[in-house]
Design an enzyme around this catalytic site. Structure first.
Site, mmCIF file in Angstrom:
data_model
loop_
_atom_site.group_PDB
_atom_site.id
_atom_site.type_symbol
_atom_site.label_atom_id
_atom_site.label_comp_id
_atom_site.label_asym_id
_atom_site.label_seq_id
_atom_site.Cartn_x
_atom_site.Cartn_y
_atom_site.Cartn_z
ATOM 1 N N PRO A 1 6.675 -7.966 -0.378
ATOM 2 C CA PRO A 1 5.952 -6.702 -0.573
ATOM 3 C C PRO A 1 5.008 -6.667 -1.777
ATOM 4 O O PRO A 1 5.226 -5.926 -2.733
ATOM 5 C CB PRO A 1 7.087 -5.689 -0.715
ATOM 6 C CG PRO A 1 8.193 -6.473 -1.352
ATOM 7 C CD PRO A 1 8.087 -7.853 -0.759
ATOM 8 N N CYS A 2 3.915 -7.402 -1.686
ATOM 9 C CA CYS A 2 2.920 -7.376 -2.760
ATOM 10 C C CYS A 2 2.278 -6.000 -2.891
ATOM 11 O O CYS A 2 1.766 -5.651 -3.956
ATOM 12 C CB CYS A 2 1.868 -8.462 -2.549
ATOM 13 S SG CYS A 2 1.099 -8.447 -0.919
ATOM 14 N N HIS A 3 2.346 -5.184 -1.839
ATOM 15 C CA HIS A 3 1.796 -3.824 -1.911
ATOM 16 C C HIS A 3 2.579 -2.957 -2.898
ATOM 17 O O HIS A 3 2.081 -1.932 -3.340
ATOM 18 C CB HIS A 3 1.780 -3.185 -0.522
ATOM 19 C CG HIS A 3 3.121 -3.093 0.129
ATOM 20 N ND1 HIS A 3 3.690 -4.162 0.799
ATOM 21 C CD2 HIS A 3 4.019 -2.084 0.204
ATOM 22 C CE1 HIS A 3 4.870 -3.796 1.267
ATOM 23 N NE2 HIS A 3 5.095 -2.538 0.915
#
Length: 163
Positions: A127-129
């Protein structure tokens, strides 16, 4: 097909596809692990048990029925790239961290952390977001850029921190 020297080889990618609110996504499997997420990919007939399960988990995530993916993942790249991905995987759904938070955890500057986040080959699952700039959203390398990042954060209930 890929030409290597004088030999012509056929490169077969195993891709499972799933329809999501962000469009059709494809999961790429190599040697028993998910190695990449593709945006707006064509459906593929070849399926493995891992791809079926990966697509089932993606569907459950977007339906709000899954808070943590449980899939074998493999990130190509440096030890640093993998360390940043491990830090991102540790961020719970609905929470965020800053590039600086991850940099502090890895005892390094924030700039390389941002570069590693941008090179994440398996967004959404890794989850780089959920990683933000100190004074704003930061970037997002997935299709749709920052707008997609905001949609993912809204979906996870983390948008109240931003908007």
């Amino acid at each position: 097909m890929r030409r290597i020297g004088d030999a012509l080889t056929l490169v077969l990618m195993l891709i499972g596809t799933v329809e999501t609110p962000l469009g059709r996504m494809g999961l790429v499997e190599e040697d028993g692990a998910i190695v990449r997420l593709l945006w707006h990919t064509d459906p593929c007939a070849a399926q493995t048990d891992l791809l079926v399960e990966g697509c089932r988990q993606m569907d459950a995530y977007f339906k709000g029925e899954l808070t943590e993916f449980d899939l074998p993942l493999r990130v190509a790249g440096s030890d640093f790239q993998r360390a940043v991905c491990d830090q991102m995987l540790a961020i719970p759904l609905g929470e965020t961290r800053t590039y600086g938070d991850i940099a502090k955890a890895l005892n390094c500057p924030a700039q390389p952390v941002g570069n590693a986040c941008g090179a994440n080959p398996i967004p959404v699952i890794i989850p780089c977001h959920r990683v933000l700039g100190a004074n704003g959203l930061g970037g997002f390398s997935g299709l749709g850029g920052v707008e997609t990042k905001v949609e993912l954060l809204k979906h996870e209930g983390a948008a109240g921190l931003l908007i």
